[in-house]
Design a protein around this motif. Structure first.
Motif, PDB file in Angstrom:
ATOM      1  N   THR A   1       0.753  -1.041  -0.005  1.00 17.54           N
ATOM      2  CA  THR A   1       0.176   0.234   0.115  1.00 17.54           C
ATOM      3  C   THR A   1       0.638   1.334   0.208  1.00 17.54           C
ATOM      4  O   THR A   1       1.551   1.055   0.731  1.00 17.54           O
TER       5      THR A   1
ATOM      6  N   GLU B   1       0.065   5.820  -0.421  1.00 16.88           N
ATOM      7  CA  GLU B   1      -1.216   6.513  -0.830  1.00 16.88           C
ATOM      8  C   GLU B   1      -2.412   5.997  -0.549  1.00 16.88           C
ATOM      9  O   GLU B   1      -3.411   6.832  -1.733  1.00 16.88           O
ATOM     10  N   SER B   2      -2.603   5.280  -0.063  1.00 16.58           N
ATOM     11  CA  SER B   2      -3.957   4.768   0.562  1.00 16.58           C
ATOM     12  C   SER B   2      -4.159   2.902  -0.826  1.00 16.58           C
ATOM     13  O   SER B   2      -5.680   3.008  -0.457  1.00 16.58           O
ATOM     14  N   LYS B   3      -3.119   3.034  -1.508  1.00 12.40           N
ATOM     15  CA  LYS B   3      -4.253   2.305  -2.908  1.00 12.40           C
ATOM     16  C   LYS B   3      -3.263   1.451  -2.815  1.00 12.40           C
ATOM     17  O   LYS B   3      -1.920   0.900  -2.901  1.00 12.40           O
TER      18      LYS B   3
ATOM     19  N   PRO C   1       0.562   0.460  -9.828  1.00 14.43           N
ATOM     20  CA  PRO C   1      -0.602   0.055  -9.358  1.00 14.43           C
ATOM     21  C   PRO C   1      -1.056  -1.132 -10.230  1.00 14.43           C
ATOM     22  O   PRO C   1      -0.485  -1.591 -11.081  1.00 14.43           O
TER      23      PRO C   1
ATOM     24  N   ALA D   1      -6.659  -6.361  -7.291  1.00 19.93           N
ATOM     25  CA  ALA D   1      -5.252  -4.949  -6.740  1.00 19.93           C
ATOM     26  C   ALA D   1      -4.413  -6.435  -7.090  1.00 19.93           C
ATOM     27  O   ALA D   1      -3.172  -6.215  -6.856  1.00 19.93           O
TER      28      ALA D   1
END
Length: 271
Positions: free
Chosen positions: A103, A105-107, A132, A138
């Protein structure tokens, strides 16, 4: 002080023993948290120092591996973790490692590790950054930007191997893992590997802008300091509570003590 003789009864001696044991345990718990506070503070200081320092050669911070192919070298000394180092080699793009479930930046996405093979045939794993996942979820493998060909000079910070259960698999031709366990990853590689990996800061030629630098989080040492104060306050309150209850019991016993008869002269009886 006679009224406090009740403190020598078995019941009150037992209460005193329990109070002292409880207070001692709380003080020891506070001392344990104080040690953790000091340890985390040292880690934070090393992180900050690593950001400011000029890079040193890799071998000044991480010992060279001495085993054969598929083995990892010794881990760096604790005071060398987060040291900023520089090293030159060639990326092995055939053995890219994808670290899923990371993770930034909250991604949730992937960190990309690529072995940098040095002139002596050993390698160091370089965390080139975060990207990403591909569309589809995910865990969908991303399109990894290609590493530069030819000689590459890397500046990065020494990161110790991650502990815990480490499983390494191969999916769609790439190594994949959830945790960066250097010894486990080394078993999948055709050369000796240094016992720590590097978080990339700078690279020549420049790194692909698609990568997001992996942030280094500081340890929450003030939480441990708060626990220190909490446990020591509890210890003090426990001792204070014993004294307060004992004084209340003494006042109760003092009030219940019957007063002696008043000596008054008997009235005279008329003859």
């Amino acid at each position: 002080m006679v009224v406090y003789r009740f403190l020598l009864t078995p019941r009150w001696l037992g209460i005193l023993a329990l109070t002292l044991v409880a207070a001692t345990v709380m003080v020891l718990l506070g001392n344990w948290q104080l040690d953790r506070y000091r340890g985390r503070t040292e880690v934070n200081e090393r992180i900050d120092a690593g950001l400011r320092m000029a890079p040193v050669p890799l071998r000044e911070a991480v010992p060279a591996p001495t085993g054969g192919s598929g083995t990892a070298g010794p881990p760096p000394a604790e005071d060398k973790i987060w040291t900023r180092v520089t090293v030159t080699g060639r990326y092995d793009t055939a053995n890219v490692v994808l670290v899923r479930g990371r993770t930034v930046e909250s991604k949730v996405g992937f960190e990309v590790l690529t072995p940098l093979v040095l002139a002596d045939g050993t390698a160091v794993l370089v965390d080139r950054g975060w990207i990403p996942p591909a569309p589809g979820g995910a865990t969908a493998q991303p399109q990894v930007p290609p590493a530069p060909s030819g000689e590459v000079t890397v500046v990065g910070r020494v990161h110790e191997s991650e502990s815990g259960s480490v499983t390494v698999s191969r999916r769609e031709g790439r190594l994949e893992t959830r945790r960066i366990g250097v010894p486990q990853l080394a078993r999948e590689l055709p050369y000796p590997v240094h016992g720590a990996y590097l978080l990339l800061d700078e690279q020549t030629p420049a790194a692909d802008p698609a990568f997001v630098a992996v942030p280094v989080g500081h340890a929450n040492n003030w939480q441990n300091f708060g626990y220190v104060v909490q446990w020591w306050l509890f210890a003090g309150m426990t001792l204070f509570g014993y004294v307060w209850v004992a004084r209340r019991e003494a006042r109760r016993l003092s009030g219940a003590t019957p007063q002696g008869p008043v000596d008054r002269a008997a009235p005279s009886t008329p003859a």
